[in-house]
Design a protein around this motif. Structure first.
Motif, PDB file in Angstrom:
ATOM      1  N   GLY A  22      36.628  41.440  36.996  1.00  0.00           N
ATOM      2  CA  GLY A  22      36.947  40.375  37.532  1.00  0.00           C
ATOM      3  C   GLY A  22      38.379  40.319  38.185  1.00  0.00           C
ATOM      4  N   THR A  23      38.646  39.093  38.664  1.00  0.00           N
ATOM      5  CA  THR A  23      40.132  38.691  39.485  1.00  0.00           C
ATOM      6  C   THR A  23      41.413  39.146  38.519  1.00  0.00           C
ATOM      7  N   LEU A  24      41.160  39.048  37.039  1.00  0.00           N
ATOM      8  CA  LEU A  24      42.230  39.623  36.036  1.00  0.00           C
ATOM      9  C   LEU A  24      41.628  40.454  35.395  1.00  0.00           C
ATOM     10  N   PRO A  25      41.581  41.924  35.638  1.00  0.00           N
ATOM     11  CA  PRO A  25      40.973  43.059  34.890  1.00  0.00           C
ATOM     12  C   PRO A  25      42.016  43.221  33.626  1.00  0.00           C
ATOM     13  N   THR A  26      41.544  43.366  32.363  1.00  0.00           N
ATOM     14  CA  THR A  26      42.351  43.620  31.182  1.00  0.00           C
ATOM     15  C   THR A  26      41.851  44.717  30.478  1.00  0.00           C
ATOM     16  N   ARG A  27      42.684  45.166  29.485  1.00  0.00           N
ATOM     17  CA  ARG A  27      42.102  46.183  28.566  1.00  0.00           C
ATOM     18  C   ARG A  27      42.625  45.536  27.104  1.00  0.00           C
ATOM     19  N   ARG A  70      45.887  42.700  24.270  1.00  0.00           N
ATOM     20  CA  ARG A  70      45.201  42.527  25.608  1.00  0.00           C
ATOM     21  C   ARG A  70      46.477  42.691  26.661  1.00  0.00           C
ATOM     22  N   ARG A  71      46.002  43.727  27.662  1.00  0.00           N
ATOM     23  CA  ARG A  71      47.038  43.984  28.865  1.00  0.00           C
ATOM     24  C   ARG A  71      46.135  43.752  30.163  1.00  0.00           C
ATOM     25  N   SER A  72      47.072  43.206  31.189  1.00  0.00           N
ATOM     26  CA  SER A  72      46.414  43.349  32.575  1.00  0.00           C
ATOM     27  C   SER A  72      46.665  44.578  32.961  1.00  0.00           C
ATOM     28  N   LEU A  73      45.356  44.979  33.612  1.00  0.00           N
ATOM     29  CA  LEU A  73      45.288  46.371  34.385  1.00  0.00           C
ATOM     30  C   LEU A  73      46.015  46.424  35.693  1.00  0.00           C
ATOM     31  N   LEU A  74      46.385  45.361  36.076  1.00  0.00           N
ATOM     32  CA  LEU A  74      46.973  45.263  37.406  1.00  0.00           C
ATOM     33  C   LEU A  74      48.535  45.565  37.315  1.00  0.00           C
TER      34      LEU A  74
END
Length: 406
Positions: free
Chosen positions: A181-186, A202-206
């Motif tokens: 999505g617009t805010l990919p996370t892991r 939970r971290r932003s992949l950006l």
């Protein structure tokens, strides 16, 4: 509020009553012709119906539906009876299969991918998931095995990543999940004795920024912290976990039933959303930047920190420990509202960064707008290091928002 609405039966005559969530006057006025339950339900036999839903399981007319539910229903209470199946439209592929008894989900449950590969298999009792639940990827490879008991938290028995490598075996290892999505996370963390243990994140992949962190002991949440949309201290909570695996029936959101929008209204909203996305995509956003090269700027900050007394108690002192300082950058590039878990550290950074000069403000289509900056201090091998993150502040000022036609 629930309202009991009667739908005319097929040729057999009589009425079938279905409880639905009431539509408010304000909602009804958004459409020239308010949607009715009768437009979303087809009676096949005296006790059998086809019900039509959108992708979020709101009742909708068949011509713009995403899901068709086939079931038997009790004519008096409007509750489901026996096996209920949901099919994806327009290809009629099976999505879910669940059993009902006495108005509750009871017995085996299945969820399928659109390619008909089994996605989830489990059991319900008195409307609640119980026992062993198994999950698979769309290619048929195993994903995870979870266990639920009445007396304790959910257990993670096994987990495989998308490459097929097993990461949790016999309840021990590391669980991880990525979203797009617009805010990919892991999201992920450690599993011990089948239970979530230690700190999960939970971290932003950006930008690798931590969005949510939760501390567990024996599978039970001790404290959660939300950083997204928060300046300064994180928002803390202890009541409900936001991370980790879940067991749920995706179709359960229909209980109680609720009306969606008419097909005409959906078409209008879809067109407006497409125009808004196109307008946003055309916007040129530039993040705020420091008055000199970011690496040089951060080195100067660390060097000047030594001037301030009594800061060591607020600084990270062990490997892996971190401290975050945030500030706002206005449209003139001036820094305001410094915050951190320590007021002393905030004051020190406010003094240092203001001495180093104004920033270049963020811009949208060349126009200066407010921004945000985060300085993350972290200890590596007994050395204090820093990283800098800067972004355009949201929501955007109304006068720079993209204009779209209705």
């Amino acid at each position: 509020m629930l309202t009991l609405i009667s739908v005319p039966r097929a040729a057999a005559g009589g009425l079938l009553s279905i409880a639905v969530a009431s539509v408010s006057v304000a909602e009804a006025q958004t459409s020239e012709k308010p949607l009715t339950v009768a437009e979303c339900v087809k009676l096949i036999r005296p006790d059998s119906v086809h019900m039509f839903f959108d992708a979020q399981y709101a009742l909708t007319p068949p011509t713009c539906a995403a899901i068709r539910r086939e079931s038997r229903m009790d004519a008096t209470s409007g509750t489901f009876l026996g096996e209920v199946r949901d099919y994806a439209l327009p290809d009629n592929s099976l999505l879910t299969k669940v059993q009902y008894a006495a108005g509750q989900r009871m017995g085996p449950y299945e969820q399928h991918y659109r390619n008909q590969q089994l996605a989830v298999s489990g059991q319900f009792a008195q409307g609640q998931p119980v026992g062993t639940w198994k999950y698979w990827y769309a290619n048929g490879r195993p994903w995870q095995t979870l266990e639920l008991t009445a007396e304790g938290p959910l257990r993670i028995v096994a987990y495989w990543d998308s490459t097929g490598q097993q990461r949790v075996s016999a309840g021990a290892g590391t669980w991880q999940e990525s979203t797009g999505g617009t805010l990919p996370t892991r999201t992920g963390g450690r599993v011990a004795a089948g239970l979530m243990e230690g700190t999960w994140e939970r971290r932003s992949l950006l930008d690798k920024q931590v969005l949510t962190a939760e501390d567990y002991r024996g599978g039970r949440l001790q404290e959660g912290r939300q950083y997204i949309g928060v300046v300064g201290k994180p928002k803390k909570y202890q009541t409900q976990s936001l991370l980790g695996p879940r067991v749920a029936d995706v179709s359960a959101s229909i209980e109680p039933f609720h009306l969606g929008k008419s097909c005409e209204e959906r078409a209008q909203l879809a067109a407006a959303a497409a125009a808004s996305r196109a307008a946003y995509a055309a916007m040129i956003m530039v993040q705020p930047t420091p008055p000199r090269d970011p690496s040089t700027y951060q080195r100067e900050i660390l060097m000047r920190l030594s001037r301030f007394n009594n800061l060591t108690q607020w600084m990270p002192r062990t490997d892996g420990q971190s401290t975050v300082v945030t500030a706002e950058v206005d449209a003139q590039g001036q820094l305001h509202n410094f915050t951190s878990e320590s007021g002393g550290l905030s004051n020190a950074f406010a003094s240092i960064m203001r001495e180093l000069g104004a920033w270049h403000p963020a811009t949208v289509n060349g126009r200066p707008v407010p921004g945000q900056v985060r300085i993350i201090l972290k200890m590596y091998s007994s050395q204090l290091q820093s990283s800098l993150q800067a972004n355009v502040a949201f929501p955007l000022p109304p006068d720079v928002m993209p204009k779209t036609t209705k």
